[in-house]
Scaffold this motif. Structure first.
Motif, PDB file in Angstrom:
ATOM      1  N   VAL A 101      -7.799  -8.349  -0.357  1.00  0.00           N
ATOM      2  CA  VAL A 101      -8.340  -7.068  -0.821  1.00  0.00           C
ATOM      3  C   VAL A 101      -7.221  -6.029  -0.931  1.00  0.00           C
ATOM      4  CG1 VAL A 101      -9.845  -5.135  -0.162  1.00  0.00           C
ATOM      5  CG2 VAL A 101     -10.681  -7.481  -0.005  1.00  0.00           C
ATOM      6  N   LEU A 102      -6.355  -5.965   0.088  1.00  0.00           N
ATOM      7  CA  LEU A 102      -5.217  -5.037   0.010  1.00  0.00           C
ATOM      8  C   LEU A 102      -4.306  -5.384  -1.169  1.00  0.00           C
ATOM      9  CD1 LEU A 102      -3.957  -4.299   3.624  1.00  0.00           C
ATOM     10  CD2 LEU A 102      -4.837  -2.696   1.955  1.00  0.00           C
ATOM     11  N   GLY A 103      -4.122  -6.660  -1.421  1.00  0.00           N
ATOM     12  CA  GLY A 103      -3.290  -7.085  -2.554  1.00  0.00           C
ATOM     13  C   GLY A 103      -3.857  -6.612  -3.876  1.00  0.00           C
ATOM     14  N   TRP A 104      -5.169  -6.735  -4.052  1.00  0.00           N
ATOM     15  CA  TRP A 104      -5.779  -6.263  -5.296  1.00  0.00           C
ATOM     16  C   TRP A 104      -5.712  -4.749  -5.414  1.00  0.00           C
ATOM     17  CZ3 TRP A 104      -6.300  -8.812  -9.475  1.00  0.00           C
ATOM     18  CH2 TRP A 104      -6.512 -10.189  -9.450  1.00  0.00           C
ATOM     19  N   ILE A 105      -5.932  -4.038  -4.318  1.00  0.00           N
ATOM     20  CA  ILE A 105      -5.816  -2.579  -4.346  1.00  0.00           C
ATOM     21  C   ILE A 105      -4.385  -2.177  -4.709  1.00  0.00           C
ATOM     22  CG2 ILE A 105      -5.846  -0.502  -2.895  1.00  0.00           C
ATOM     23  CD1 ILE A 105      -8.240  -1.771  -1.411  1.00  0.00           C
ATOM     24  N   ASP A 106      -3.402  -2.841  -4.094  1.00  0.00           N
ATOM     25  CA  ASP A 106      -1.996  -2.541  -4.384  1.00  0.00           C
ATOM     26  C   ASP A 106      -1.663  -2.793  -5.849  1.00  0.00           C
ATOM     27  OD1 ASP A 106      -1.770  -2.075  -1.683  1.00  0.00           O
ATOM     28  OD2 ASP A 106      -0.753  -3.971  -1.248  1.00  0.00           O
TER      29      ASP A 106
ATOM     30  N   PHE B  18       0.827  -1.203   0.000  1.00  0.00           N
ATOM     31  CA  PHE B  18       0.000   0.000   0.000  1.00  0.00           C
ATOM     32  C   PHE B  18       0.862   1.254   0.000  1.00  0.00           C
ATOM     33  CE2 PHE B  18      -3.084   3.008   1.843  1.00  0.00           C
ATOM     34  CZ  PHE B  18      -4.147   2.772   0.995  1.00  0.00           C
ATOM     35  N   PHE B  19       2.065   1.167   0.573  1.00  0.00           N
ATOM     36  CA  PHE B  19       2.947   2.330   0.671  1.00  0.00           C
ATOM     37  C   PHE B  19       4.151   2.258  -0.262  1.00  0.00           C
ATOM     38  CE2 PHE B  19       0.872   2.028   4.829  1.00  0.00           C
ATOM     39  CZ  PHE B  19       0.292   3.283   4.872  1.00  0.00           C
ATOM     40  N   PHE B  20       4.546   1.053  -0.688  1.00  0.00           N
ATOM     41  CA  PHE B  20       5.808   0.910  -1.399  1.00  0.00           C
ATOM     42  C   PHE B  20       5.723  -0.271  -2.362  1.00  0.00           C
ATOM     43  CE2 PHE B  20      10.174  -0.848  -1.478  1.00  0.00           C
ATOM     44  CZ  PHE B  20      10.823   0.233  -2.022  1.00  0.00           C
ATOM     45  N   LEU B  21       5.965  -0.046  -3.645  1.00  0.00           N
ATOM     46  CA  LEU B  21       6.012  -1.085  -4.675  1.00  0.00           C
ATOM     47  C   LEU B  21       4.780  -1.997  -4.668  1.00  0.00           C
ATOM     48  CD1 LEU B  21       9.743  -2.239  -4.678  1.00  0.00           C
ATOM     49  CD2 LEU B  21       8.570  -0.918  -6.417  1.00  0.00           C
ATOM     50  N   GLY B  22       3.623  -1.415  -4.833  1.00  0.00           N
ATOM     51  CA  GLY B  22       2.390  -2.181  -4.838  1.00  0.00           C
ATOM     52  C   GLY B  22       2.309  -3.199  -5.961  1.00  0.00           C
ATOM     53  N   ILE B  23       2.974  -2.900  -7.074  1.00  0.00           N
ATOM     54  CA  ILE B  23       2.953  -3.818  -8.212  1.00  0.00           C
ATOM     55  C   ILE B  23       3.691  -5.119  -7.894  1.00  0.00           C
ATOM     56  CG2 ILE B  23       5.003  -2.945  -9.388  1.00  0.00           C
ATOM     57  CD1 ILE B  23       2.258  -3.217 -11.615  1.00  0.00           C
ATOM     58  N   VAL B  24       4.583  -5.091  -6.904  1.00  0.00           N
ATOM     59  CA  VAL B  24       5.332  -6.283  -6.495  1.00  0.00           C
ATOM     60  C   VAL B  24       4.653  -6.959  -5.302  1.00  0.00           C
ATOM     61  CG1 VAL B  24       7.539  -7.114  -5.586  1.00  0.00           C
ATOM     62  CG2 VAL B  24       7.501  -5.331  -7.333  1.00  0.00           C
ATOM     63  N   PHE B  25       4.331  -6.177  -4.275  1.00  0.00           N
ATOM     64  CA  PHE B  25       3.796  -6.757  -3.042  1.00  0.00           C
ATOM     65  C   PHE B  25       2.315  -7.126  -3.157  1.00  0.00           C
ATOM     66  CE2 PHE B  25       7.541  -4.551  -1.332  1.00  0.00           C
ATOM     67  CZ  PHE B  25       8.115  -5.623  -0.655  1.00  0.00           C
ATOM     68  N   GLY B  26       1.584  -6.519  -4.076  1.00  0.00           N
ATOM     69  CA  GLY B  26       0.174  -6.854  -4.269  1.00  0.00           C
ATOM     70  C   GLY B  26      -0.023  -8.313  -4.675  1.00  0.00           C
ATOM     71  N   PRO B  27       0.650  -8.760  -5.749  1.00  0.00           N
ATOM     72  CA  PRO B  27       0.515 -10.173  -6.116  1.00  0.00           C
ATOM     73  C   PRO B  27       1.034 -11.133  -5.040  1.00  0.00           C
ATOM     74  CG  PRO B  27       1.311  -8.919  -7.983  1.00  0.00           C
ATOM     75  CD  PRO B  27       1.317  -7.988  -6.803  1.00  0.00           C
ATOM     76  N   LEU B  28       2.046 -10.725  -4.290  1.00  0.00           N
ATOM     77  CA  LEU B  28       2.511 -11.571  -3.189  1.00  0.00           C
ATOM     78  C   LEU B  28       1.431 -11.718  -2.118  1.00  0.00           C
ATOM     79  CD1 LEU B  28       6.194 -10.361  -2.712  1.00  0.00           C
ATOM     80  CD2 LEU B  28       5.442 -12.590  -3.508  1.00  0.00           C
ATOM     81  N   ALA B  29       0.726 -10.627  -1.833  1.00  0.00           N
ATOM     82  CA  ALA B  29      -0.360 -10.677  -0.851  1.00  0.00           C
ATOM     83  C   ALA B  29      -1.495 -11.567  -1.343  1.00  0.00           C
ATOM     84  CB  ALA B  29      -0.876  -9.267  -0.561  1.00  0.00           C
ATOM     85  N   ILE B  30      -1.836 -11.462  -2.609  1.00  0.00           N
ATOM     86  CA  ILE B  30      -2.913 -12.283  -3.175  1.00  0.00           C
ATOM     87  C   ILE B  30      -2.533 -13.757  -3.139  1.00  0.00           C
ATOM     88  CG2 ILE B  30      -4.202 -12.783  -5.284  1.00  0.00           C
ATOM     89  CD1 ILE B  30      -3.845  -9.766  -5.978  1.00  0.00           C
ATOM     90  N   SER B  31      -1.303 -14.053  -3.503  1.00  0.00           N
ATOM     91  CA  SER B  31      -0.826 -15.440  -3.511  1.00  0.00           C
ATOM     92  C   SER B  31      -0.859 -16.051  -2.115  1.00  0.00           C
ATOM     93  CB  SER B  31       0.593 -15.475  -4.085  1.00  0.00           C
ATOM     94  OG  SER B  31       1.151 -16.745  -3.937  1.00  0.00           O
ATOM     95  N   ASN B  32      -0.386 -15.321  -1.127  1.00  0.00           N
ATOM     96  CA  ASN B  32      -0.383 -15.838   0.236  1.00  0.00           C
ATOM     97  C   ASN B  32      -1.804 -15.967   0.781  1.00  0.00           C
ATOM     98  OD1 ASN B  32       2.386 -16.333   1.378  1.00  0.00           O
ATOM     99  ND2 ASN B  32       2.678 -14.337   0.426  1.00  0.00           N
ATOM    100  N   ALA B  33      -2.705 -15.080   0.386  1.00  0.00           N
ATOM    101  CA  ALA B  33      -4.099 -15.189   0.810  1.00  0.00           C
ATOM    102  C   ALA B  33      -4.738 -16.455   0.244  1.00  0.00           C
ATOM    103  CB  ALA B  33      -4.887 -13.956   0.381  1.00  0.00           C
ATOM    104  N   LYS B  34      -4.432 -16.778  -1.006  1.00  0.00           N
ATOM    105  CA  LYS B  34      -4.966 -18.001  -1.605  1.00  0.00           C
ATOM    106  C   LYS B  34      -4.435 -19.244  -0.888  1.00  0.00           C
ATOM    107  CE  LYS B  34      -5.938 -16.250  -6.200  1.00  0.00           C
ATOM    108  NZ  LYS B  34      -5.642 -16.324  -7.629  1.00  0.00           N
ATOM    109  N   LYS B  35      -3.157 -19.218  -0.520  1.00  0.00           N
ATOM    110  CA  LYS B  35      -2.589 -20.354   0.217  1.00  0.00           C
ATOM    111  C   LYS B  35      -3.239 -20.492   1.589  1.00  0.00           C
ATOM    112  CE  LYS B  35       1.896 -20.063  -2.058  1.00  0.00           C
ATOM    113  NZ  LYS B  35       3.316 -19.711  -1.901  1.00  0.00           N
ATOM    114  N   ALA B  36      -3.497 -19.368   2.251  1.00  0.00           N
ATOM    115  CA  ALA B  36      -4.144 -19.413   3.564  1.00  0.00           C
ATOM    116  C   ALA B  36      -5.565 -19.952   3.446  1.00  0.00           C
ATOM    117  CB  ALA B  36      -4.158 -18.019   4.192  1.00  0.00           C
ATOM    118  N   GLU B  37      -6.280 -19.514   2.409  1.00  0.00           N
ATOM    119  CA  GLU B  37      -7.646 -19.995   2.230  1.00  0.00           C
ATOM    120  C   GLU B  37      -7.686 -21.470   1.865  1.00  0.00           C
ATOM    121  OE1 GLU B  37      -9.205 -17.136  -0.516  1.00  0.00           O
ATOM    122  OE2 GLU B  37      -9.726 -15.740   1.093  1.00  0.00           O
ATOM    123  N   ALA B  38      -6.656 -21.964   1.190  1.00  0.00           N
ATOM    124  CA  ALA B  38      -6.583 -23.395   0.901  1.00  0.00           C
ATOM    125  C   ALA B  38      -6.405 -24.199   2.182  1.00  0.00           C
ATOM    126  CB  ALA B  38      -5.430 -23.676  -0.059  1.00  0.00           C
ATOM    127  N   LEU B  39      -5.843 -23.579   3.212  1.00  0.00           N
ATOM    128  CA  LEU B  39      -5.658 -24.230   4.509  1.00  0.00           C
ATOM    129  C   LEU B  39      -6.753 -23.823   5.499  1.00  0.00           C
ATOM    130  CD1 LEU B  39      -1.784 -23.906   4.750  1.00  0.00           C
ATOM    131  CD2 LEU B  39      -3.103 -25.989   4.349  1.00  0.00           C
TER     132      LEU B  39
END
Length: 103
Positions: A74-79, A44-65
């Protein structure tokens, strides 16, 4: 007559009953959920184009568990969207500056 079921814990829809014990999957899901939130806030504050997809990926892994990681997703998509818009604006500025230098 049947008795009401007051002693049973609330079951969230679409998430099976996961016991909060010392299982490896529980801790892995918790870690993915935390990392998703952290990457979302950093992006949200720094390099959203990099950290956004990382947030989305980790959220999907968490939801799989079986952990709800909506905030990180949501923050990942906004980023990601803000990062793409920022990249397009910078690209347009550079192109307009380059075309103005040729005159």
């Amino acid at each position: 007559m049947s008795q009401p079921k007051y002693n049973q814990p609330y079951q969230y829809p679409n998430y099976p009953n996961v016991q909060q014990n010392n299982s490896l999957d529980f801790f892995r899901g918790t870690k993915f959920k935390e990392k998703s939130t952290i990457f979302g806030v950093i992006g949200f504050f720094f390099l959203g184009i990099v950290f956004g997809p990382l947030a989305i990926s980790n959220a999907k892994k968490a939801e799989a568990l079986h952990h709800s990681a909506t905030f990180g997703k949501v923050l990942g998509w906004i980023d990601t969207i803000a990062g793409i818009i920022w990249l397009l604006v910078v690209l347009l500025i550079v192109i307009s500056a380059a075309s103005g230098m040729g005159r």
